[in-house]
Motif scaffolding. Structure first.
Motif, PDB file in Angstrom:
ATOM      1  N   PRO A  35     -13.337  71.191  68.866  1.00 21.94           N
ATOM      2  CA  PRO A  35     -13.535  69.809  69.311  1.00 21.94           C
ATOM      3  C   PRO A  35     -12.320  68.932  69.005  1.00 21.94           C
ATOM      4  O   PRO A  35     -11.439  69.320  68.247  1.00 21.94           O
ATOM      5  N   ASN A  36     -12.324  67.773  69.600  1.00 17.53           N
ATOM      6  CA  ASN A  36     -11.247  66.816  69.409  1.00 17.53           C
ATOM      7  C   ASN A  36     -11.128  66.381  67.950  1.00 17.53           C
ATOM      8  O   ASN A  36     -12.131  66.217  67.272  1.00 17.53           O
ATOM      9  N   GLY A  37      -9.919  66.228  67.470  1.00 18.47           N
ATOM     10  CA  GLY A  37      -9.727  65.689  66.128  1.00 18.47           C
ATOM     11  C   GLY A  37     -10.022  66.675  65.011  1.00 18.47           C
ATOM     12  O   GLY A  37     -10.261  66.284  63.881  1.00 18.47           O
ATOM     13  N   HIS A  38      -9.989  67.963  65.308  1.00 19.91           N
ATOM     14  CA  HIS A  38     -10.261  68.943  64.265  1.00 19.91           C
ATOM     15  C   HIS A  38      -9.024  69.733  63.864  1.00 19.91           C
ATOM     16  O   HIS A  38      -9.123  70.772  63.233  1.00 19.91           O
ATOM     17  N   GLY A  39      -7.845  69.241  64.290  1.00 20.54           N
ATOM     18  CA  GLY A  39      -6.603  69.827  63.776  1.00 20.54           C
ATOM     19  C   GLY A  39      -5.896  70.804  64.693  1.00 20.54           C
ATOM     20  O   GLY A  39      -4.916  71.411  64.286  1.00 20.54           O
ATOM     21  N   LYS A  40      -6.386  70.945  65.915  1.00 23.39           N
ATOM     22  CA  LYS A  40      -5.748  71.916  66.818  1.00 23.39           C
ATOM     23  C   LYS A  40      -4.302  71.545  67.129  1.00 23.39           C
ATOM     24  O   LYS A  40      -3.398  72.383  67.025  1.00 23.39           O
ATOM     25  N   SER A  41      -4.125  70.290  67.524  1.00 25.95           N
ATOM     26  CA  SER A  41      -2.763  69.854  67.880  1.00 25.95           C
ATOM     27  C   SER A  41      -1.837  69.919  66.683  1.00 25.95           C
ATOM     28  O   SER A  41      -0.678  70.335  66.799  1.00 25.95           O
ATOM     29  N   THR A  42      -2.358  69.515  65.535  1.00 31.27           N
ATOM     30  CA  THR A  42      -1.552  69.552  64.311  1.00 31.27           C
ATOM     31  C   THR A  42      -1.109  70.972  64.012  1.00 31.27           C
ATOM     32  O   THR A  42       0.061  71.217  63.682  1.00 31.27           O
ATOM     33  N   LEU A  43      -2.025  71.903  64.156  1.00 29.96           N
ATOM     34  CA  LEU A  43      -1.697  73.302  63.917  1.00 29.96           C
ATOM     35  C   LEU A  43      -0.580  73.755  64.860  1.00 29.96           C
ATOM     36  O   LEU A  43       0.392  74.398  64.439  1.00 29.96           O
ATOM     37  N   LEU A  44      -0.726  73.389  66.133  1.00 27.93           N
ATOM     38  CA  LEU A  44       0.262  73.797  67.121  1.00 27.93           C
ATOM     39  C   LEU A  44       1.641  73.218  66.787  1.00 27.93           C
ATOM     40  O   LEU A  44       2.658  73.898  66.879  1.00 27.93           O
ATOM     41  N   LYS A  45       1.648  71.947  66.386  1.00 27.82           N
ATOM     42  CA  LYS A  45       2.922  71.312  66.029  1.00 27.82           C
ATOM     43  C   LYS A  45       3.529  71.962  64.788  1.00 27.82           C
ATOM     44  O   LYS A  45       4.746  72.130  64.703  1.00 27.82           O
ATOM     45  N   ALA A  46       2.677  72.301  63.840  1.00 27.75           N
ATOM     46  CA  ALA A  46       3.186  72.950  62.624  1.00 27.75           C
ATOM     47  C   ALA A  46       3.760  74.320  62.970  1.00 27.75           C
ATOM     48  O   ALA A  46       4.800  74.719  62.446  1.00 27.75           O
ATOM     49  N   ILE A  47       3.098  75.023  63.890  1.00 29.18           N
ATOM     50  CA  ILE A  47       3.582  76.341  64.306  1.00 29.18           C
ATOM     51  C   ILE A  47       4.954  76.219  64.950  1.00 29.18           C
ATOM     52  O   ILE A  47       5.836  77.043  64.742  1.00 29.18           O
ATOM     53  N   CYS A  48       5.149  75.164  65.732  1.00 24.86           N
ATOM     54  CA  CYS A  48       6.407  75.001  66.464  1.00 24.86           C
ATOM     55  C   CYS A  48       7.468  74.261  65.668  1.00 24.86           C
ATOM     56  O   CYS A  48       8.506  73.881  66.204  1.00 24.86           O
ATOM     57  N   GLY A  49       7.193  74.006  64.387  1.00 22.56           N
ATOM     58  CA  GLY A  49       8.210  73.420  63.525  1.00 22.56           C
ATOM     59  C   GLY A  49       8.348  71.914  63.631  1.00 22.56           C
ATOM     60  O   GLY A  49       9.268  71.337  63.061  1.00 22.56           O
ATOM     61  N   LEU A  50       7.441  71.270  64.354  1.00 26.67           N
ATOM     62  CA  LEU A  50       7.553  69.815  64.507  1.00 26.67           C
ATOM     63  C   LEU A  50       6.945  69.070  63.318  1.00 26.67           C
ATOM     64  O   LEU A  50       7.235  67.904  63.100  1.00 26.67           O
ATOM     65  N   ILE A  51       6.054  69.745  62.597  1.00 20.34           N
ATOM     66  CA  ILE A  51       5.487  69.163  61.376  1.00 20.34           C
ATOM     67  C   ILE A  51       5.720  70.149  60.250  1.00 20.34           C
ATOM     68  O   ILE A  51       5.532  71.348  60.434  1.00 20.34           O
ATOM     69  N   LYS A  52       6.124  69.634  59.099  1.00 22.04           N
ATOM     70  CA  LYS A  52       6.314  70.522  57.945  1.00 22.04           C
ATOM     71  C   LYS A  52       4.969  70.734  57.248  1.00 22.04           C
ATOM     72  O   LYS A  52       4.301  69.763  56.900  1.00 22.04           O
ATOM     73  N   PRO A  53       4.577  71.965  57.035  1.00 20.48           N
ATOM     74  CA  PRO A  53       3.313  72.198  56.327  1.00 20.48           C
ATOM     75  C   PRO A  53       3.496  71.997  54.826  1.00 20.48           C
ATOM     76  O   PRO A  53       4.600  72.081  54.314  1.00 20.48           O
ATOM     77  N   LYS A  54       2.391  71.703  54.161  1.00 25.90           N
ATOM     78  CA  LYS A  54       2.434  71.520  52.709  1.00 25.90           C
ATOM     79  C   LYS A  54       2.536  72.875  52.005  1.00 25.90           C
ATOM     80  O   LYS A  54       3.226  73.032  51.012  1.00 25.90           O
ATOM     81  N   ALA A  55       1.795  73.821  52.557  1.00 26.93           N
ATOM     82  CA  ALA A  55       1.833  75.165  51.981  1.00 26.93           C
ATOM     83  C   ALA A  55       1.652  76.175  53.100  1.00 26.93           C
ATOM     84  O   ALA A  55       1.176  75.837  54.175  1.00 26.93           O
ATOM     85  N   GLY A  56       2.037  77.407  52.815  1.00 26.86           N
ATOM     86  CA  GLY A  56       1.880  78.452  53.811  1.00 26.86           C
ATOM     87  C   GLY A  56       3.148  78.654  54.606  1.00 26.86           C
ATOM     88  O   GLY A  56       4.165  78.020  54.359  1.00 26.86           O
ATOM     89  N   LYS A  57       3.057  79.591  55.554  1.00 23.81           N
ATOM     90  CA  LYS A  57       4.259  80.034  56.228  1.00 23.81           C
ATOM     91  C   LYS A  57       3.952  80.344  57.691  1.00 23.81           C
ATOM     92  O   LYS A  57       2.859  80.809  58.008  1.00 23.81           O
ATOM     93  N   VAL A  58       4.905  80.061  58.554  1.00 21.91           N
ATOM     94  CA  VAL A  58       4.801  80.468  59.957  1.00 21.91           C
ATOM     95  C   VAL A  58       5.978  81.380  60.239  1.00 21.91           C
ATOM     96  O   VAL A  58       7.126  81.005  60.034  1.00 21.91           O
ATOM     97  N   GLU A  59       5.661  82.599  60.696  1.00 26.91           N
ATOM     98  CA  GLU A  59       6.735  83.529  61.036  1.00 26.91           C
ATOM     99  C   GLU A  59       6.747  83.775  62.527  1.00 26.91           C
ATOM    100  O   GLU A  59       5.709  84.065  63.126  1.00 26.91           O
ATOM    101  N   PHE A  60       7.938  83.652  63.111  1.00 24.74           N
ATOM    102  CA  PHE A  60       8.097  83.937  64.538  1.00 24.74           C
ATOM    103  C   PHE A  60       9.146  85.023  64.677  1.00 24.74           C
ATOM    104  O   PHE A  60      10.289  84.843  64.267  1.00 24.74           O
ATOM    105  N   GLY A  61       8.723  86.158  65.205  1.00 26.43           N
ATOM    106  CA  GLY A  61       9.632  87.294  65.304  1.00 26.43           C
ATOM    107  C   GLY A  61      10.173  87.707  63.941  1.00 26.43           C
ATOM    108  O   GLY A  61      11.329  88.102  63.825  1.00 26.43           O
ATOM    109  N   GLY A  62       9.345  87.556  62.891  1.00 28.82           N
ATOM    110  CA  GLY A  62       9.752  87.977  61.558  1.00 28.82           C
ATOM    111  C   GLY A  62      10.576  86.952  60.798  1.00 28.82           C
ATOM    112  O   GLY A  62      10.983  87.195  59.662  1.00 28.82           O
ATOM    113  N   GLU A  63      10.855  85.785  61.421  1.00 34.32           N
ATOM    114  CA  GLU A  63      11.662  84.772  60.733  1.00 34.32           C
ATOM    115  C   GLU A  63      10.821  83.537  60.419  1.00 34.32           C
ATOM    116  O   GLU A  63       9.939  83.178  61.201  1.00 34.32           O
ATOM    117  N   ASP A  64      11.127  82.906  59.295  1.00 35.40           N
ATOM    118  CA  ASP A  64      10.389  81.717  58.881  1.00 35.40           C
ATOM    119  C   ASP A  64      10.783  80.526  59.767  1.00 35.40           C
ATOM    120  O   ASP A  64      11.922  80.068  59.736  1.00 35.40           O
TER     121      ASP A  64
END
Lengths: 235, 289
Positions: A35-64
């Motif tokens: 549903p709306n407002g449950h963090g989907k867009s935020t997650l997508l932005k964090a995955i694409c490097g537009l938002i810095k996450p507080k913790a955790g890691k996103v790897e694309f092709g093995g690179e951070d």
């Protein structure tokens, strides 16, 4: 291809993403529902490097992902298409598409990619000289997806492309996204509860209140009566 | 009487064309990076004094060479300033205010640096072309004709650059939607620096052209800045065409007011003009959003 590990993201004090992990395999079309407002867009932005996450890691092709600048992330082929499109309103369709090919790799493949976009959306080829500000919502969506493809994307992260579109245009757009996927581009699609998108999905994640509450492939979703009813409202 | 009107008008056009160059430069930086550069007038002063220095150092100096030296010099100067001032400030909150204060301070610093290096006495640049030319009964200075031609070349060149080249297109893209530019993977900082460099070149060229009409003084840039500011506000901040039209409206007004009422009435009239437009169009003639 993409691996998200225990991601936490905050807006100020507010935690939006709570310990999310997910993977997207090369060539898949993955749909993230919720549903709306449950963090989907935020997650997508964090995955694409537009938002810095507080913790955790996103790897694309093995690179951070978060060790790179956004320019570099786009150059590596991880391209984000925002929900509000963010086109350049006073420029023509063609100018918008060409500017999508800003990174050095995409610039070399500009003609080829433009050909692909025009083939996918013949309408854009016909209207190439129109100013983007004068386009309808559906047409502007096409330009946004086209501009993403122009970056020589290997992985498209598309944020609610169907938002505000009439049902027939929505089906058409999902069909185009399916075609893009079949051409070998991995797609992560964020949507609210839209049933027709399920036909194309290899894998479905459901996100609620910043957590992943369900994940399964298409058959699993469709065969699981409870899930189907609860999440999609269909019998 | 008629001939007089024509020559007032012709003078107005030349002055307008120099104003157009500075105003476009100021508006361009604002449009792309939303930074208002209060040191901009002092950049024009620097350009004018560099030209003077070149002419006083070398006997054989001529304008084509002076321009060729000035363009890269001002460009690099602009890039360096961008790197030193707006760029680090932009990383913080309230950068809009801090850049105002910092560029204002830079403007004062540069004007005083010029005063320190060149002294308080007025200086003059050689004319771009000597003598006059008669068209009918109207006499026009060659100097002003050359200024007009150069200004047209500069403005047309800049517009073509923005319209036709990929880098010019990227600058417009950043101006229109910076989030969109980020998503596409543009190197925003490079584009900011480039824009700043180009606008600094425009300031320098304007300082040089005006220096062939008026005397150079270390603080003369402030008048240029205030005029450019009014022009940009009238035309609509961020709009290149707006700055162009506003420069001509105000430049021709200036020429007529100067002749009929005297120079001290120019700024009051500009102010009235500005107020009249802003009441009905708060964003200026062609203001965006």
């Amino acid at each position: 291809m993409l691996k998200v590990d225990n991601l936490d993201t905050f807006y100020g004090e507010l935690q939006v993403i709570r310990n999310i992990s997910l993977t997207v395999e090369t060539g898949d079309l993955v749909v993230m529902l919720g549903p709306n407002g449950h963090g989907k867009s935020t997650l997508l932005k964090a995955i694409c490097g537009l938002i810095k996450p507080k913790a955790g890691k996103v790897e694309f092709g093995g690179e951070d992902v978060h060790s790179f600048s956004i320019e570099k992330i786009v150059e590596k082929g991880l391209v984000y298409i925002p929900e509000d499109r963010r086109l350049f309103p006073q420029m023509t369709i063609k100018e918008n598409l060409l500017l999508g090919a800003y990174n050095p790799i995409a610039r070399k493949e500009r003609e080829k990619n433009l050909e692909f976009v025009y083939q996918l959306f013949p309408k854009l080829k016909k209207m190439y000289a129109r100013t983007v500000a004068t386009l309808s919502g559906g047409e502007a969506r096409m330009v946004a997806v086209g501009r993403g493809l122009m970056a020589s994307a290997k992985f498209l992260a598309i944020d609610e492309p169907s938002l505000g579109l009439a049902p027939n245009l929505r089906t058409e757009l999902f069909d185009k996204i399916h075609q893009i996927n079949k051409a070998g581009i991995t797609v992560l699609l964020v949507e609210q509860c839209v049933t027709e998108v399920l036909d194309y999905a290899d894998r479905v994640y459901v996100i609620e209140d910043g957590r992943i509450v369900y994940n399964g492939n298409k058959e699993e979703v469709l065969n699981d009566k409870d899930v189907k009813k609860a999440l999609l409202g269909i019998e | 009487m008629f001939n007089q009107l024509i020559s007032i008008f012709a003078n107005g056009i030349t002055i307008s064309s120099t104003y157009a160059i500075v105003a476009i430069g100021l508006s361009l930086v604002y449009g792309v990076s939303k930074t208002f550069n209060y040191a901009y007038g002092s950049f024009a002063t620097v350009g004018a004094y560099i030209t003077w220095l070149l002419f006083s150092m070398f006997d054989w100096m001529n304008y084509p060479v002076a321009i060729m030296v000035m363009i890269p010099f001002m460009f690099l100067f602009g890039i360096a300033i961008e790197w030193l001032i707006p760029r680090p400030l932009r990383k913080n909150e309230n950068w809009e205010i801090t850049t105002v204060v910092a560029t204002l301070g830079l403007g004062v610093l540069l004007a005083n640096l010029v005063l320190f290096l060149f002294g308080p006495y007025t200086k003059a640049l050689p004319e771009l072309g000597g003598g006059t030319v008669s068209i009918g009964h109207v006499q026009l200075d060659w100097n002003r004709i050359v200024i007009l031609i150069l200004a047209i070349l500069i403005v047309v060149g800049l517009k073509l650059f923005l319209k036709k080249t990929y880098i010019g297109m990227s600058m417009r893209a950043v101006a229109q939607d910076i989030e969109g530019a980020r998503v596409v993977g543009m190197k925003i900082n490079h584009i900011f620096a480039l824009t700043f460099g180009i606008s600094t070149v425009l300031a320098g060229l304007c300082g040089m052209l005006l220096g062939t009409i008026y005397f150079l003084t270390p603080s003369g840039g402030w008048e240029i800045f205030i005029k450019a500011f009014v022009i940009v506000a009238l035309g609509g901040a961020g709009s290149i065409d707006g700055a162009l039209y506003a420069a001509f409206i105000l430049g021709i007004t200036e020429s007529f007011v100067q002749f009929t009422l005297g120079p001290i009435w120019v700024m009051p009239f500009w102010f009235i003009f500005l107020m009249a437009v802003l009441i009905f169009k708060p964003r200026g003639l062609l203001g965006i959003r």
